[in-house]
Design an enzyme around this catalytic site. Sequence first.
Site, short mmCIF file in Angstrom:
data_model
loop_
_atom_site.label_atom_id
_atom_site.label_comp_id
_atom_site.label_asym_id
_atom_site.label_seq_id
_atom_site.Cartn_x
_atom_site.Cartn_y
_atom_site.Cartn_z
CE LYS A 73 -4.31 -0.29 2.12
NZ LYS A 73 -5.24 -0.58 3.22
CG ASP A 111 -8.69 1.44 3.56
OD1 ASP A 111 -9.42 0.49 3.22
OD2 ASP A 111 -7.46 1.42 3.38
P1 NAD Z 1 -2.18 -1.39 12.18
O1 NAD Z 1 -1.34 -2.46 12.77
O2 NAD Z 1 -1.66 -0.61 11.03
O3 NAD Z 1 -2.58 -0.35 13.33
C1 NAD Z 1 -3.01 -0.77 14.62
C2 NAD Z 1 -3.21 0.46 15.50
O4 NAD Z 1 -3.67 0.02 16.78
C3 NAD Z 1 -1.92 1.22 15.78
O5 NAD Z 1 -2.23 2.58 15.93
C4 NAD Z 1 -1.43 0.63 17.11
O6 NAD Z 1 -0.65 1.55 17.82
C5 NAD Z 1 -2.76 0.40 17.80
N1 NAD Z 1 -2.71 -0.71 18.78
C6 NAD Z 1 -2.21 -1.94 18.58
N2 NAD Z 1 -2.35 -2.69 19.70
C7 NAD Z 1 -2.98 -1.91 20.61
C8 NAD Z 1 -3.40 -2.10 21.95
N3 NAD Z 1 -3.24 -3.27 22.57
N4 NAD Z 1 -4.01 -1.08 22.57
C9 NAD Z 1 -4.20 0.10 21.95
N5 NAD Z 1 -3.81 0.36 20.69
C10 NAD Z 1 -3.21 -0.64 20.02
O7 NAD Z 1 -3.54 -2.10 11.79
P2 NAD Z 1 -4.65 -1.59 10.75
O8 NAD Z 1 -4.35 -2.13 9.42
O9 NAD Z 1 -4.83 -0.11 10.92
O10 NAD Z 1 -5.92 -2.37 11.30
C11 NAD Z 1 -6.48 -2.05 12.56
C12 NAD Z 1 -7.83 -2.74 12.68
O11 NAD Z 1 -8.72 -2.23 11.69
C13 NAD Z 1 -7.78 -4.26 12.45
O12 NAD Z 1 -8.65 -4.88 13.36
C14 NAD Z 1 -8.30 -4.42 11.05
O13 NAD Z 1 -8.93 -5.66 10.84
C15 NAD Z 1 -9.32 -3.31 11.01
N6 NAD Z 1 -9.60 -2.81 9.65
C16 NAD Z 1 -10.88 -2.78 9.25
C17 NAD Z 1 -11.19 -2.32 8.00
C18 NAD Z 1 -12.61 -2.28 7.55
O14 NAD Z 1 -12.84 -2.09 6.35
N7 NAD Z 1 -13.57 -2.42 8.43
C19 NAD Z 1 -10.17 -1.86 7.14
C20 NAD Z 1 -8.85 -1.89 7.59
C21 NAD Z 1 -8.58 -2.38 8.86
#
Ligand code: NAD
Length: 294
Positions: A73, A111
Amino acid sequence: MAERLSGHTLLVSLIATPIRHSLSPKMHNEAYAKLGLNYAYLAFEVGNKELPGAVQGIRDLGIRGSNVSMPNKQAILPLLDELSPAAELVGAVNTVVNKDGKGHLVGHITDGTGAVRALAEEGVDIKDQIITLSGAGGAGTAIAIQLGLDGAKEVRIFNIKDNCFDNALASVEKLNSRTECKASVHDLADTEAFYKSIAESSIYIDATGVGMKPLEDQKLINDPAVIRPDLVVFDVVYSPAETELLKFAKEHGAKKAINGLGMMLYQGAEAFKLHTGEDMPVEYIKDLLFADDK
Ligand code: NAD
């Protein structure tokens, strides 16, 4: 499927690795079939190493466009000819359009627009609102930037002090310098500041993935007093359909508790529109893919 394919069929690709588990091919192919569009959507296992060749392949083969997922990405940015304003600010692309099939590749990120549209479909307008957002990874960054571009009054990002904290700092700098939205970043460990910010917000968005495996029994809000009848709670997680946060928000009378299913569907629908010019039949696709989750 076979009867739809011909010498005129236009191809849309999905490039990522791993990718075989993705729901996107089913989502897009079923939507093409439903609308009678002469398109096909195929997934290709492509990592950063293969990416330059794959992008050149999109140009040379006249592939109409592509979706892009991890780990590509961000790595795809310098390989494209043009970026949408959101993709440029987010620094990531999940959709590529091959303009008129002539090799000029434009990168978009859907997104954030998917998330804002998911809220709008639930009757939640983000314009002029104060919004607290936890998480500044891929999903959180796209959402933060889109909230700013679409007229949110203020976005307050809370993140733990991991490497994503720097993402939050970068997003806040861009929002403050490039949009009318006031943005700030805070340490999520400061629970008092986090709860106070939500108390001043009309919408709370959790983009951390806490509530999904392996953290399915956790949530970031643990004080019922934080949940108010005029607070919208939106969790980007869609599996499970009801996270601990959403259960808690419902139990304590939040105005709305919305999961990430709509975001997932609408980010796909926005890509579909960019690739075909047509509206994805979203309700049909939702029934087909997520009948059990509604
Ligand atoms: P990522 O790893 O890029 O980001 C995760 C974020 O959460 C970071 O800011 C990190 O600091 C924080 N984090 C991680 N563990 C944590 C904890 N224990 N406590 C507090 N904060 C914490 O992941 P991402 O790609 O941004 O995905 C995040 C979530 O969003 C996932 O569950 C993913 O499945 C979901 N998602 C959903 C959609 C959708 O279309 N609904 C799209 C993308 C991602």
